[in-house]
Motif scaffolding. Structure first.
Motif, PDB file in Angstrom:
ATOM      1  N   TRP A   1       0.835  -1.207   0.000  1.00  0.00           N
ATOM      2  CA  TRP A   1       0.000   0.000   0.000  1.00  0.00           C
ATOM      3  C   TRP A   1       0.869   1.256   0.000  1.00  0.00           C
ATOM      4  CZ3 TRP A   1      -0.125   3.868   3.683  1.00  0.00           C
ATOM      5  CH2 TRP A   1      -1.150   4.809   3.551  1.00  0.00           C
ATOM      6  N   ARG A   2       1.896   1.285   0.867  1.00  0.00           N
ATOM      7  CA  ARG A   2       2.746   2.475   0.932  1.00  0.00           C
ATOM      8  C   ARG A   2       3.570   2.631  -0.338  1.00  0.00           C
ATOM      9  NH1 ARG A   2       6.364   3.896   6.183  1.00  0.00           N
ATOM     10  NH2 ARG A   2       7.617   2.102   5.545  1.00  0.00           N
TER      11      ARG A   2
ATOM     12  N   ASP B   1       4.732   5.404  -5.480  1.00  0.00           N
ATOM     13  CA  ASP B   1       4.844   5.370  -6.939  1.00  0.00           C
ATOM     14  C   ASP B   1       3.864   6.331  -7.606  1.00  0.00           C
ATOM     15  OD1 ASP B   1       6.740   3.432  -6.559  1.00  0.00           O
ATOM     16  OD2 ASP B   1       5.381   1.753  -6.964  1.00  0.00           O
ATOM     17  N   ALA B   2       2.702   6.519  -6.957  1.00  0.00           N
ATOM     18  CA  ALA B   2       1.695   7.421  -7.525  1.00  0.00           C
ATOM     19  C   ALA B   2       1.950   8.877  -7.168  1.00  0.00           C
ATOM     20  CB  ALA B   2       0.303   7.011  -7.051  1.00  0.00           C
ATOM     21  N   GLY B   3       2.964   9.133  -6.363  1.00  0.00           N
ATOM     22  CA  GLY B   3       3.274  10.502  -5.993  1.00  0.00           C
ATOM     23  C   GLY B   3       2.363  11.076  -4.939  1.00  0.00           C
ATOM     24  N   VAL B   4       1.615  10.208  -4.230  1.00  0.00           N
ATOM     25  CA  VAL B   4       0.702  10.704  -3.200  1.00  0.00           C
ATOM     26  C   VAL B   4       1.474  11.159  -1.974  1.00  0.00           C
ATOM     27  CG1 VAL B   4      -1.236  10.101  -1.693  1.00  0.00           C
ATOM     28  CG2 VAL B   4      -1.132   9.219  -4.042  1.00  0.00           C
ATOM     29  N   SER B   5       2.505  10.413  -1.591  1.00  0.00           N
ATOM     30  CA  SER B   5       3.307  10.773  -0.428  1.00  0.00           C
ATOM     31  C   SER B   5       4.206  11.955  -0.774  1.00  0.00           C
ATOM     32  CB  SER B   5       4.156   9.590   0.026  1.00  0.00           C
ATOM     33  OG  SER B   5       3.327   8.477   0.336  1.00  0.00           O
ATOM     34  N   GLY B   6       4.213  12.937   0.089  1.00  0.00           N
ATOM     35  CA  GLY B   6       4.991  14.132  -0.180  1.00  0.00           C
ATOM     36  C   GLY B   6       6.483  13.950   0.032  1.00  0.00           C
TER      37      GLY B   6
END
Length: 271
Positions: free
Chosen positions: A9-10, A15-20
């Motif tokens: 999940w993380r 990979d999707a660039g959601v985490s800053g």
């Protein structure tokens, strides 16, 4: 089971660039902190300092809860518990009950009640369990019900905004989006409900007569069969037959499947 799912999940969010930024905290520590809060009932900000910061822990908890990760893990763990007890992973029967639960000191009084019979100040919760205790509702159904409840709570708020003079176009767009989410959740719940295993069907009197009548054919076949073949049949039926020559009787011991452990069978007489 838990670690690979949370790690995947993380990684997907990264990979999707959601985490800053690059994660710096161990997922096991975060998960243990969530379990600690759940077990002790403390507020997030009172987490011991050997856990990651409480905003980080709560952020992960909120994300996992919103995306159904925790519900899916609970469903899988329930299947493992049932398999450990010798049951099928998906139950076919359930028990519904309610319970009065005490709340912690930081819960608002407006969300509590009093159970005068049990002298408990807290909340009433309902739960559906199987014979081993854990809940048995499919995670897809639980997630859909949460979405439907959230949409039902938003729609009256949007109507109130419109009645108070809010921009009609904006409010209409909000309501259209919520109605679309609600419709998708309803479809998801219907699909998940249809995929649930059917409940055991009841036998009619004709079914029972036909079943009992077929025993005559089985008895006649076994009577003329070779002794080794008979023993194979009894073993497949999980029957152990012991002949007692002194009393001229045969003792029968049955080992039923775990799913039918509620059935009690007694054999009497010289059969």
């Amino acid at each position: 089971m838990i670690a690979p799912r949370l790690t995947a999940w993380r990684q997907a969010r990264t990979d999707a660039g959601v985490s800053g930024r690059t994660p710096t905290h161990n997922l096991r520590d975060i998960f243990n902190a969530i379990l600690y809060v759940n077990r002790t009932g403390i507020a997030w900000r009172y987490l011991p300092h050997d856990f990651p910061p409480h905003p980080t822990v709560y952020g992960y908890f909120a994300a996992w809860n919103k995306e159904g990760i925790l519900t899916a893990l609970n469903h899988q763990l329930t299947g493992l518990v049932r398999d450990h007890h010798g049951h099928t992973t998906t139950p076919t029967a359930s028990i519904m009950d309610s319970q009065s639960v005490k709340t912690s000191t930081n819960v608002p009084l407006s969300t509590q009640g009093t159970d005068a019979g049990k002298r408990i100040v807290g909340r009433k919760r309902g739960i559906i369990t199987d014979t081993t205790g854990p809940g048995n509702v499919a995670p897809e159904i639980t997630a859909a019900n949460k979405t439907i409840a959230a949409c039902d709570a938003k729609l009256p708020q949007y109507r109130a905004i419109a009645d108070a003079g809010g921009d009609p176009a904006t409010v209409a767009a909000w309501m259209a989006e919520v109605n679309a989410q609600r419709a998708a959740a309803l479809a998801q719940r219907d699909t998940a409900t249809a995929a649930q295993p059917p409940a055991p069907h009841r036998l009619t009197e004709d079914n029972i007569r036909h079943l009992v009548g077929s025993f005559d054919d089985i008895r006649n076949t076994l009577r003329d069969a070779h002794s080794e073949d008979k023993s194979t049949v009894y073993r497949e039926l999980r029957l152990a037959l012991t002949y007692n020559p002194g009393q001229n009787k045969i003792s029968v011991e049955a080992t039923p499947d775990a799913d039918y452990c509620w059935v009690t069978v007694r054999v009497r007489g010289g059969t």
